[in-house]
Scaffold this motif. Structure first.
Motif, short mmCIF file in Angstrom:
data_model
loop_
_atom_site.label_atom_id
_atom_site.label_comp_id
_atom_site.label_asym_id
_atom_site.label_seq_id
_atom_site.Cartn_x
_atom_site.Cartn_y
_atom_site.Cartn_z
N UNK A 1 1.75 -4.80 -6.16
CA UNK A 1 1.25 -3.61 -5.49
C UNK A 1 2.36 -2.97 -4.66
N UNK A 2 3.15 -3.80 -4.00
CA UNK A 2 4.22 -3.25 -3.16
C UNK A 2 5.21 -2.47 -4.00
N UNK A 3 5.53 -3.00 -5.17
CA UNK A 3 6.44 -2.27 -6.06
C UNK A 3 5.85 -0.92 -6.44
N UNK A 4 4.56 -0.95 -6.77
CA UNK A 4 3.90 0.31 -7.15
C UNK A 4 3.88 1.28 -5.98
N UNK B 1 -8.00 -0.04 0.14
CA UNK B 1 -7.66 1.16 -0.64
C UNK B 1 -6.63 2.01 0.10
N UNK B 2 -6.44 1.75 1.38
CA UNK B 2 -5.42 2.50 2.10
C UNK B 2 -4.05 1.95 1.74
N UNK B 3 -3.07 2.82 1.85
CA UNK B 3 -1.71 2.37 1.56
C UNK B 3 -0.79 2.80 2.69
N UNK C 1 -1.40 -8.60 2.71
CA UNK C 1 -1.55 -7.19 2.40
C UNK C 1 -1.77 -7.04 0.90
N UNK C 2 -2.65 -6.22 0.40
CA UNK C 2 -3.44 -5.21 1.12
C UNK C 2 -4.81 -5.65 1.60
#
Lengths: 157, 425
Positions: free
Chosen positions: A5-8, A104-106, A65-66
Motif C-alpha cells: 500500500x505504501x508503494x501505491x 480509507x484515508x491516506x 498502517x493503514x
C-alpha cells in the motif's frame, strides 16, 4: 499489506500532488528507500494568521498502517494553534485517533485534513489553552497578534 | 442488428460507440472499482458490507480485528456493521474476466497495448506483462485460499461475528439497551470511554449503543410503567418493588381510614384547618416526603371533600408554594448541573423521581396560580381537574375516579418530561 500500500500511495502522491499545489508544497518520504517516515510542507491558508507562512509536518507510519492512523506532528516550537501543542507540535485532530481513524484515508487526505484544521481551530479541545481562550472570547486582534508574534520569532528557538 | 442493439441495451450501445480514448478511460474507472480502498490492491475476494461498500476479505478481516474495543464500522461510511459481509461474486467475476481478457490478448498479440488495461497495468512489453499477470494470479490464489480456509474452519473475520454481541433494546420490556450475550444493561455513553465492550461479560458489542434520546422516548411512552408508584423500578428488584408497593398501599388504606374517622369526628365542628392539623398530628410526615409518596393521590384530594380549604388557607398555601417554587427551581438547576456530566438516563430518572418534590409541584402550581389569582371560589377545585394540591389535605380516593386518574397520571408525566427537557437545555 502495509508495504504494498505504501508503494501505491507513493505513486499516487507523486501523481496527485500537483493538484494541491496551493495547499501542500511538498509531501515525500525523508528517505526514498524508507516509506515509513515522511515529511510534508503545508502553506498557511488564506484569511488566517498563518497566511504567508509555511509549516513542516513529520509523518511516521507504523507497521499497522493503514489499520492504525499515521503519527503526524508539526515541528516543535513552530506552530501556534489552538489544537496543536506548541512545545511538541502534537496535533489534536479526531481522525488521527485510533477510534476515529479509517483505513480509507491516506497520506494526502491526512495532510489536507491538517490544513483544514489551520483554518478551523476547535476551541473545545485545545492543546494551546492561551490561544483557545483568546479565540473563545473572540478577541481577533489579540489572536492574530499572538500568532504573528510566535511566527515571526520562530527563528529564535 | 437492431435486435442485437436492443438486447444489449442502451448503455451498451452508447458505451461501445465511444472513441477509443473514452473507452480506455472508462475501462480505467472499471478497474479502479476493483481496487480495495484499504490496501489499494485488487479485491481478489471482494466482501460487501451491508452498507454496500466492498473490501478485500483479508483487509476487512484485519480491520474488524484491529481495534478490539470499537464497534464494527464500514471504513468508508462508518455505518455500523451488524451482519457478516457477504462475498460479492459479481465484482469477483468482473476482476477475473478483466484478467482473463488481458491474458488472452497478450498471448494473441505481441503489441497488446490497444484494448488492454489502463496506466499501471498497461504492458510495455510482453515479458513484463506476463510476470505481472503471474503475480496477479498467485495473489488471487492466495487470497481465495485464505478465504476458503477460514470459511471451512468457520473462522471468517476472526470469528468476530460469532464472538461479539449486539446492543438490543426490547421496547415492550424496559426499553433499555442490553447485551445480547448476557442481557446486562448497557450504558449509552460507555463506548466514549471504555470502548464498545459489555461491562459484564466483556463481549465486544458490534453495534453502537443507541443514544439516550432513544431511551427518553421509550420511557415517555411507557410513562408510569418505569416508575411504579413513585419508586424507581431500576433501583429495586421485582420482589422488593412489590413489597414497597404493598407497603404503600397499606399506608394509603390506613390514611384513608383515619381521614374518614376524622371526618366523622369533626363533622360540622371544625374546618379543614382543624382536620388537617389533626391529621398532621397523627401522621407527622414531612410535607415533601408525603407529596412524594402520595404524589397522585394527594392531587386527587383537592377535588373532593375539602370545601373549606379556600381563600385563607389557599393564599397561605400559594405563598408557601411561591417560596417553594423558587427553592425548587434552585434545587433543580443545581441538580441539573450536578448530573449534567452523568448519563442522561439517570438524570431523567432523578428528575422524574423529584417531580413529587419539585418539578411537578412548581409547574402545576404555576399553572394554578395564573388561574386562581383572577377568581376562585370554594368549589373551584371540585370542578376543575387541574391537580392542585392543597398542601395540608388528604382525602380518600374514590374508586370510580380510577380510570380518569390513570389518564391524568400519564398526561402529567408527559408534561414533566417536556419540562425537564427544557431545563436540561
Amino acid at each position: 499489506m502495509s508495504e504494498r500500500r505504501l508503494l501505491k500511495e507513493y505513486q499516487v502522491v507523486k501523481k496527485e500532488l500537483g493538484n494541491h499545489k496551493n495547499i501542500i508544497s511538498s509531501l515525500e518520504p525523508i528517505d526514498s528507500d524508507d516509506l515509513t517516515n515522511w515529511t510534508a510542507t503545508i502553506l498557511g491558508p488564506p484569511n488566517t494568521p498563518y497566511h504567508g507562512h509555511s509549516f513542516d509536518l513529520r509523518i511516521h507510519l507504523t507497521p499497522e498502517y493503514p489499520l492504525k492512523p499515521p503519527q503526524v506532528t508539526f515541528s516543535a516550537y513552530k506552530m501556534p494553534h489552538c489544537n496543536i501543542e506548541f512545545k511538541t507540535g502534537k496535533i489534536c485532530l479526531n481522525i488521527l485517533d485510533n477510534a476515529n481513524w479509517s483505513p480509507v484515508w491516506n497520506l494526502l487526505t491526512v495532510v489536507l485534513a491538517i490544513y483544514q484544521l489551520l483554518s478551523d481551530p476547535v476551541t473545545d479541545s485545545p492543546l494551546n489553552i492561551d490561544l483557545s481562550n483568546i479565540l473563545k472570547i473572540k478577541d481577533t486582534s489579540a489572536y492574530y497578534g499572538l500568532i504573528e508574534y510566535y511566527l515571526n520569532n520562530k527563528s529564535d528557538k | 442488428m437492431i435486435t442485437i442493439d436492443k438486447m444489449n441495451g442502451l448503455l451498451h450501445v452508447s458505451v461501445l460507440s465511444q472513441s477509443k480514448k473514452t473507452k480506455n478511460k472508462l475501462l480505467g474507472k472499471v478497474l479502479d472499482s476493483t481496487l480495495c480502498s484499504i490496501c489499494h490492491d485488487y479485491m481478489y475476494v471482494p466482501m460487501m458490507v451491508a452498507c454496500g461498500h466492498n473490501y478485500c476479505y483479508s483487509c476487512l478481516s484485519s480491520w474488524f480485528t484491529s481495534n478490539e474495543t470499537q464497534e464494527l464500522s464500514c471504513p468508508q461510511c462508518r455505518a455500523n456493521v451488524t451482519t457478516a459481509p457477504a462475498l460479492n461474486t459479481t465484482l469477483q467475476q468482473l476482476l477475473e474476466t478483466l484478467a482473463e481478457v488481458s491474458l488472452d490478448d497478450t498471448k494473441k498479440e505481441k503489441e497488446g497495448e490497444d484494448v488492454n488495461k489502463d496506466g499501471s497495468e498497461n504492458n510495455d512489453d510482453d515479458e513484463k506483462s506476463k510476470i505481472d499477470m503471474n503475480t496477479f494470479y498467485s495473489s488471487m490464489e492466495e487470497s481465495k485460499n485464505e478465504y476458503n480456509m477460514d470459511k471451512r474452519n468457520e473462522n471468517l473475520f476472526g470469528k468476530v461475528f460469532i464472538n461479539s454481541a449486539m446492543a438490543v433494546i426490547d421496547e415492550d420490556d424496559d426499553g433499555i439497551a442490553r447485551c445480547s450475550n448476557c442481557h446486562w444493561e448497557l450504558d449509552p455513553d460507555f463506548d466514549e470511554t471504555d470502548g464498545n465492550v459489555c461491562p459484564h461479560c466483556s463481549t465486544r458489542i458490534r453495534n453502537r449503543v443507541p443514544e439516550s434520546g432513544y431511551s427518553r422516548t421509550t420511557s415517555d411512552a411507557i410513562g408510569g410503567g418505569q416508575r411504579r408508584g413513585g419508586f424507581d423500578s431500576d433501583e429495586y428488584s421485582e420482589g422488593e418493588l412489590e413489597e414497597l408497593e404493598q407497603d404503600l398501599q397499606r399506608y394509603h388504606e390506613a390514611s384513608e381510614q383515619s381521614i374518614r374517622e376524622l371526618d366523622t369526628d369533626n363533622e360540622g365542628e371544625e374546618g379543614s384547618g382543624g382536620m388537617s392539623a389533626e391529621f398532621d398530628r397523627r401522621f407527622p410526615i414531612p410535607r415533601q416526603g408525603r407529596n412524594f409518596l402520595h404524589d397522585d393521590e394527594a392531587e386527587e384530594s383537592s377535588n373532593n371533600g375539602d370545601d373549606d380549604d379556600d381563600d385563607d388557607d389557599g393564599d397561605e398555601a400559594i405563598r408557601q408554594r411561591r417560596r417553594h417554587i423558587d427553592m425548587n427551581q434552585e434545587v433543580e438547576s443545581d441538580l441539573d448541573s450536578f448530573i449534567a456530566d452523568d448519563d442522561d438516563e439517570e438524570q431523567e430518572l432523578d428528575v422524574e423521581e423529584l417531580d413529587g418534590l419539585s418539578d411537578n409541584d412548581s409547574k402545576r402550581n404555576r399553572m394554578v396560580l395564573q388561574e386562581s389569582e383572577s377568581e376562585r371560589d370554594s368549589d373551584y377545585y371540585e370542578h376543575n381537574d387541574d391537580g392542585y394540591v392543597s398542601g395540608d389535605s388528604l382525602v380518600d380516593d374514590q374508586p370510580d375516579q380510577e380510570p380518569q386518574q390513570q389518564n391524568k397520571r400519564q398526561r402529567r408525566y408527559k408534561v414533566i418530561l417536556q419540562g425537564s427537557d427544557e431545563d436540561e437545555d
